[in-house]
Design an enzyme around this catalytic site. Structure first.
Site, PDB file in Angstrom:
ATOM      1  N   GLU A 214      -5.845  16.914  -0.523  1.00 13.73           N
ATOM      2  CA  GLU A 214      -5.775  16.727  -1.977  1.00 13.73           C
ATOM      3  C   GLU A 214      -6.884  15.814  -2.477  1.00 13.73           C
ATOM      4  OE1 GLU A 214      -1.837  15.305  -2.793  1.00 13.73           O
ATOM      5  OE2 GLU A 214      -0.923  17.153  -2.058  1.00 13.73           O
ATOM      6  N   VAL A 215      -7.230  14.818  -1.673  1.00 15.60           N
ATOM      7  CA  VAL A 215      -8.273  13.870  -2.077  1.00 15.60           C
ATOM      8  C   VAL A 215      -9.559  14.229  -1.339  1.00 15.60           C
ATOM      9  CG1 VAL A 215      -8.951  11.448  -2.197  1.00 15.60           C
ATOM     10  CG2 VAL A 215      -6.535  12.073  -2.438  1.00 15.60           C
TER      11      VAL A 215
ATOM     12  N   ASP B   1      -0.663   4.524   2.911  1.00 12.76           N
ATOM     13  CA  ASP B   1      -0.499   5.698   2.044  1.00 12.76           C
ATOM     14  C   ASP B   1       0.599   5.397   1.017  1.00 12.76           C
ATOM     15  OD1 ASP B   1      -1.160   9.030   2.494  1.00 12.76           O
ATOM     16  OD2 ASP B   1       0.468   8.435   1.135  1.00 12.76           O
ATOM     17  N   ILE B   2       0.346   5.768  -0.216  1.00 11.87           N
ATOM     18  CA  ILE B   2       1.282   5.448  -1.303  1.00 11.87           C
ATOM     19  C   ILE B   2       2.582   6.260  -1.196  1.00 11.87           C
ATOM     20  CG2 ILE B   2       0.546   7.118  -3.087  1.00 11.87           C
ATOM     21  CD1 ILE B   2       0.386   4.644  -5.010  1.00 11.87           C
TER      22      ILE B   2
ATOM     23  N   HIS C  13     -10.793  11.279   4.988  1.00  9.59           N
ATOM     24  CA  HIS C  13      -9.823  10.263   5.408  1.00  9.59           C
ATOM     25  C   HIS C  13      -9.050  10.742   6.617  1.00  9.59           C
ATOM     26  CE1 HIS C  13      -7.918  12.840   2.351  1.00  9.59           C
ATOM     27  NE2 HIS C  13      -6.794  12.673   3.012  1.00  9.59           N
TER      28      HIS C  13
HETATM   29  P1  5GP Z   1      -4.604  14.515   1.744  1.00  6.05           P
HETATM   30  O1  5GP Z   1      -3.452  15.393   1.377  1.00  6.05           O
HETATM   31  O2  5GP Z   1      -5.767  14.618   0.788  1.00  6.05           O
HETATM   32  O3  5GP Z   1      -5.021  14.667   3.186  1.00  6.05           O
HETATM   33  O4  5GP Z   1      -4.052  13.050   1.678  1.00  6.05           O
HETATM   34  C1  5GP Z   1      -4.196  12.220   0.594  1.00  6.05           C
HETATM   35  C2  5GP Z   1      -3.197  11.115   0.764  1.00  6.05           C
HETATM   36  O5  5GP Z   1      -3.526  10.094  -0.164  1.00  6.05           O
HETATM   37  C3  5GP Z   1      -1.759  11.539   0.476  1.00  6.05           C
HETATM   38  O6  5GP Z   1      -0.970  11.336   1.636  1.00  6.05           O
HETATM   39  C4  5GP Z   1      -1.339  10.660  -0.697  1.00  6.05           C
HETATM   40  O7  5GP Z   1      -0.014  10.210  -0.604  1.00  6.05           O
HETATM   41  C5  5GP Z   1      -2.347   9.523  -0.634  1.00  6.05           C
HETATM   42  N1  5GP Z   1      -2.667   8.954  -1.936  1.00  6.05           N
HETATM   43  C6  5GP Z   1      -2.935   9.624  -3.086  1.00  6.05           C
HETATM   44  N2  5GP Z   1      -3.201   8.768  -4.082  1.00  6.05           N
HETATM   45  C7  5GP Z   1      -3.099   7.519  -3.536  1.00  6.05           C
HETATM   46  C8  5GP Z   1      -3.278   6.219  -4.098  1.00  6.05           C
HETATM   47  O8  5GP Z   1      -3.573   6.023  -5.276  1.00  6.05           O
HETATM   48  N3  5GP Z   1      -3.100   5.165  -3.252  1.00  6.05           N
HETATM   49  C9  5GP Z   1      -2.766   5.329  -1.930  1.00  6.05           C
HETATM   50  N4  5GP Z   1      -2.617   4.231  -1.190  1.00  6.05           N
HETATM   51  N5  5GP Z   1      -2.610   6.550  -1.385  1.00  6.05           N
HETATM   52  C10 5GP Z   1      -2.765   7.633  -2.182  1.00  6.05           C
END
Ligand code: 5GP
Length: 112
Positions: free
Chosen positions: A94-95, A31-32, A99
């Site tokens: 968010e994505v 995770d970034i 995942h």
């Molecule tokens: P969500 O909040 O959708 O469950 O988690 C999305 C995760 O993706 C977040 O923890 C965020 O830090 C990670 N993320 C977002 N953009 C990127 C990216 O470009 N590269 C990587 N490696 N992680 C990302």
């Protein structure tokens, strides 16, 4: 066809990621913005947007991600970890590409 997400672009190598594991079914990368010493994301190569979209035809995907994370942890000698799915905007997703978050205070082996 929906807009490609950032994870589609990581999968197609359009944008880079620190990949720690890959096979025919899954990609795992760091995770970034890590929220633990080790914070990985496991994504299926078959796209679905969210746990909210799971159907009987795709119900194997979350279990498959869990199994891959479990196997990866064992290979890495990581004994304690948290696995999380965020579901929908209200659930912190968010994505919009399914995942599995893998969080641990233990570290990966050197080179990972
Ligand atoms: P969500 O909040 O959708 O469950 O988690 C999305 C995760 O993706 C977040 O923890 C965020 O830090 C990670 N993320 C977002 N953009 C990127 C990216 O470009 N590269 C990587 N490696 N992680 C990302």
């Amino acid at each position: 066809m929906t807009e490609p997400t950032i994870f589609h672009k990581i999968l197609s190598n359009e944008i880079p990621a620190a990949v720690v594991y890959e096979d025919d079914e899954v990609l795992a990368f760091k995770d970034i913005h890590p929220k633990a010493t080790t914070h990985l994301l496991f994504i299926p190569k078959h796209f679905i947007a969210s746990i909210a979209d799971v159907t009987p035809e795709t119900a194997h995907l979350p279990g498959m991600l869990i199994l891959k994370a479990q196997k990866f942890a064992a290979e890495q000698g990581i004994a304690g970890y948290k696995l999380t799915f965020h579901v929908g905007e209200g659930g912190g997703q968010e994505v919009m590409y399914l995942h599995l978050h893998f969080l641990s205070e233990e570290t990966l082996k050197a080179g990972k």
